[in-house]
Design an enzyme around this catalytic site. Structure first.
Site, short mmCIF file in Angstrom:
data_model
loop_
_atom_site.label_atom_id
_atom_site.label_comp_id
_atom_site.label_asym_id
_atom_site.label_seq_id
_atom_site.Cartn_x
_atom_site.Cartn_y
_atom_site.Cartn_z
N HIS A 1 0.80 -1.23 0.00
CA HIS A 1 0.00 0.00 0.00
C HIS A 1 0.83 1.27 0.00
O HIS A 1 0.30 2.35 -0.22
CB HIS A 1 -1.05 0.02 1.10
CG HIS A 1 -0.74 -0.80 2.30
ND1 HIS A 1 -1.20 -2.08 2.49
CD2 HIS A 1 0.00 -0.54 3.39
CE1 HIS A 1 -0.76 -2.56 3.63
NE2 HIS A 1 -0.03 -1.65 4.20
N HIS B 1 7.14 6.46 5.49
CA HIS B 1 6.49 6.07 4.24
C HIS B 1 5.76 7.28 3.66
O HIS B 1 5.74 8.35 4.29
CB HIS B 1 5.51 4.90 4.50
CG HIS B 1 4.42 5.30 5.44
ND1 HIS B 1 4.49 5.13 6.80
CD2 HIS B 1 3.23 5.93 5.21
CE1 HIS B 1 3.40 5.61 7.35
NE2 HIS B 1 2.62 6.11 6.41
N HIS C 1 2.39 8.93 1.07
CA HIS C 1 1.06 8.83 0.46
C HIS C 1 1.04 9.83 -0.70
O HIS C 1 1.46 10.98 -0.52
CB HIS C 1 -0.04 9.19 1.46
CG HIS C 1 -0.03 8.31 2.69
ND1 HIS C 1 -0.79 7.16 2.79
CD2 HIS C 1 0.66 8.40 3.85
CE1 HIS C 1 -0.58 6.59 3.97
NE2 HIS C 1 0.31 7.32 4.63
N GLU D 1 -2.75 13.12 2.69
CA GLU D 1 -3.85 12.63 3.53
C GLU D 1 -4.47 13.78 4.31
O GLU D 1 -5.66 14.03 4.23
CB GLU D 1 -3.33 11.53 4.47
CG GLU D 1 -2.84 10.31 3.70
CD GLU D 1 -3.01 9.02 4.47
OE1 GLU D 1 -2.41 8.88 5.54
OE2 GLU D 1 -3.76 8.15 3.98
N HIS E 1 5.15 10.40 6.20
CA HIS E 1 4.86 10.07 7.60
C HIS E 1 6.06 9.40 8.23
O HIS E 1 6.53 8.37 7.72
CB HIS E 1 3.66 9.10 7.69
CG HIS E 1 2.37 9.77 7.34
ND1 HIS E 1 1.25 9.07 6.94
CD2 HIS E 1 2.02 11.09 7.35
CE1 HIS E 1 0.26 9.93 6.73
NE2 HIS E 1 0.70 11.17 6.96
N THR F 1 -3.85 5.88 9.71
CA THR F 1 -4.71 6.20 8.57
C THR F 1 -5.01 4.97 7.72
O THR F 1 -5.57 5.10 6.64
CB THR F 1 -4.08 7.30 7.70
OG1 THR F 1 -2.89 6.79 7.09
CG2 THR F 1 -3.76 8.55 8.51
S1 B30 Z 1 0.10 6.05 9.26
O1 B30 Z 1 1.29 6.82 9.47
O2 B30 Z 1 -1.03 6.46 10.04
N1 B30 Z 1 -0.31 6.15 7.72
C1 B30 Z 1 1.01 1.77 10.33
C2 B30 Z 1 1.86 2.79 10.71
C3 B30 Z 1 1.57 4.11 10.36
C4 B30 Z 1 0.44 4.40 9.63
C5 B30 Z 1 -0.40 3.40 9.24
C6 B30 Z 1 -0.12 2.06 9.59
C7 B30 Z 1 1.32 0.39 10.73
O3 B30 Z 1 2.34 0.13 11.32
N2 B30 Z 1 0.45 -0.58 10.41
C8 B30 Z 1 0.61 -1.97 10.79
C9 B30 Z 1 1.62 -2.63 9.94
N3 B30 Z 1 1.10 -3.07 8.64
C10 B30 Z 1 2.11 -3.81 7.98
C11 B30 Z 1 2.85 -3.04 7.02
O4 B30 Z 1 3.90 -3.46 6.57
O5 B30 Z 1 2.42 -1.88 6.61
C12 B30 Z 1 -0.06 -3.85 8.73
C13 B30 Z 1 -1.08 -3.45 7.73
O6 B30 Z 1 -1.15 -2.24 7.30
O7 B30 Z 1 -1.90 -4.23 7.29
CU1 B30 Z 1 0.51 -1.70 6.36
ZN ZN Z 2 0.92 7.13 6.53
#
Ligand code: B30
Ligand code: ZN
Length: 274
Positions: free
Chosen positions: A70, A102, A104, A114, A127, A211
């Site tokens: 993603h 990462h 977006h 976002e 982020h 998010t």
């Molecule tokens: S964010 O910064 O709010 N966009 C995660 C960390 C930060 C944000 C969103 C998600 C996160 O650590 N999610 C869990 C880990 N993931 C695995 C992965 O490799 O990235 C599990 C998942 O979502 O299904 Cu993506």
């Molecule tokens: Zn993010």
């Protein structure tokens, strides 16, 4: 856990409006991102400069770039290496250690941040995800309201490339498919990916969530006013090089991997300056 979530650009049937069917938290009252309405901010004089430690040193280990299906994620190949990359101060309730960063982004046709600013989306958003040093794992941090701190940075497109992004942009071709990862050859300091050090005093602060599902409401959000500059061609490389997981025989470019703004409800967004 649960079913598969996605972005509308992959399949509207599993896009952001359906996430709450998979995870009830995604329909909660403290969701991210949000629109930052600059006419309705609450100034908080307690929001001084954030102390960035370890951001200005090349980490001992290598950076690892990965396509997680993603987004494209940059983390340290050795978990221990990020031990000394921390943020504190700036009204944060604790010290936090960097886990990963990462992005977006949008598409050739439109922007992809976002958070939005006065209703406007910006081209891209970075982020940097940090975990409260009181907790050992992401799973543990997700059980506490101040478990994570994410720093958000908007991008602004320039006609000249930002050389500090060359290593990441060059690495994208090695992670074009979901599940790909590569260790980057050159080391660089995290600070080089940010706006200049003197331009980090202006930021917005609110309590929100991840998010993406499971949308855990454990994130202290800091979104900086000052954008990072990125070259038009560098931004284009994100849109044109990376792919979502293939659902069939045809590759699907990774575009518009953003969640739209969520209701602010009873929350306030605080500003570090007027
Ligand atoms: S964010 O910064 O709010 N966009 C995660 C960390 C930060 C944000 C969103 C998600 C996160 O650590 N999610 C869990 C880990 N993931 C695995 C992965 O490799 O990235 C599990 C998942 O979502 O299904 Cu993506
Ligand atoms: Zn993010």
């Amino acid at each position: 856990a649960g079913g598969q979530w996605c972005y509308d650009s992959q399949d509207p049937k599993c896009g952001p409006s359906h996430w709450k069917e998979l995870k009830a938290t995604c329909g909660g009252d403290k969701q991210s991102p949000v629109n930052i309405d600059r006419r309705r901010l609450q100034r908080d004089s307690g929001l001084g400069d954030i102390l960035f430690e370890g951001y200005d040193q090349a980490p001992p280990g290598k950076w690892r770039l990965a396509n997680n299906g993603h987004t494209v994620v940059l983390s340290l190949a050795s978990e221990l290496a990020s031990e000394h990359i921390t943020i504190s101060g700036g009204g944060l309730p604790s010290r936090y250690r960097a886990l990963q960063l990462h992005f977006h982004w949008g598409s050739p046709a439109g922007n992809g941040s976002e958070h939005t600013l006065d209703g406007h989306q910006l081209p891209m958003e970075l982020h940097i995800v940090h975990i409260n040093v009181k907790y050992r794992t992401l799973a543990e941090a997700k059980g506490h309201p101040n478990g994570l701190a994410v720093l958000g940075f908007f991008f602004q497109v320039s006609e000249t490339p930002n050389a500090n992004y060359n290593t990441i942009v060059a690495g994208l071709r090695n992670v074009s498919q979901a599940g790909d990862s590569v260790d980057l050859a050159s080391t660089f300091r995290l600070s080089t990916l940010l706006p200049h050090a003197g331009q980090l005093s202006g930021y917005y602060r609110y309590q929100g969530s991840l998010t993406t599902p499971d949308c855990s409401e454990v994130v202290v959000w800091t979104v900086f006013e000052e954008p990072v500059e990125i070259g038009r061609e560098q931004l284009r490389a994100f849109v044109s090089t990376l792919h979502f997981p293939a659902a069939g025989p045809t590759l699907l470019k990774m575009t518009n991997n953003f969640r739209p703004p969520q209701p602010l409800r009873s929350r306030k967004i605080f500003a570090s300056r007027a």
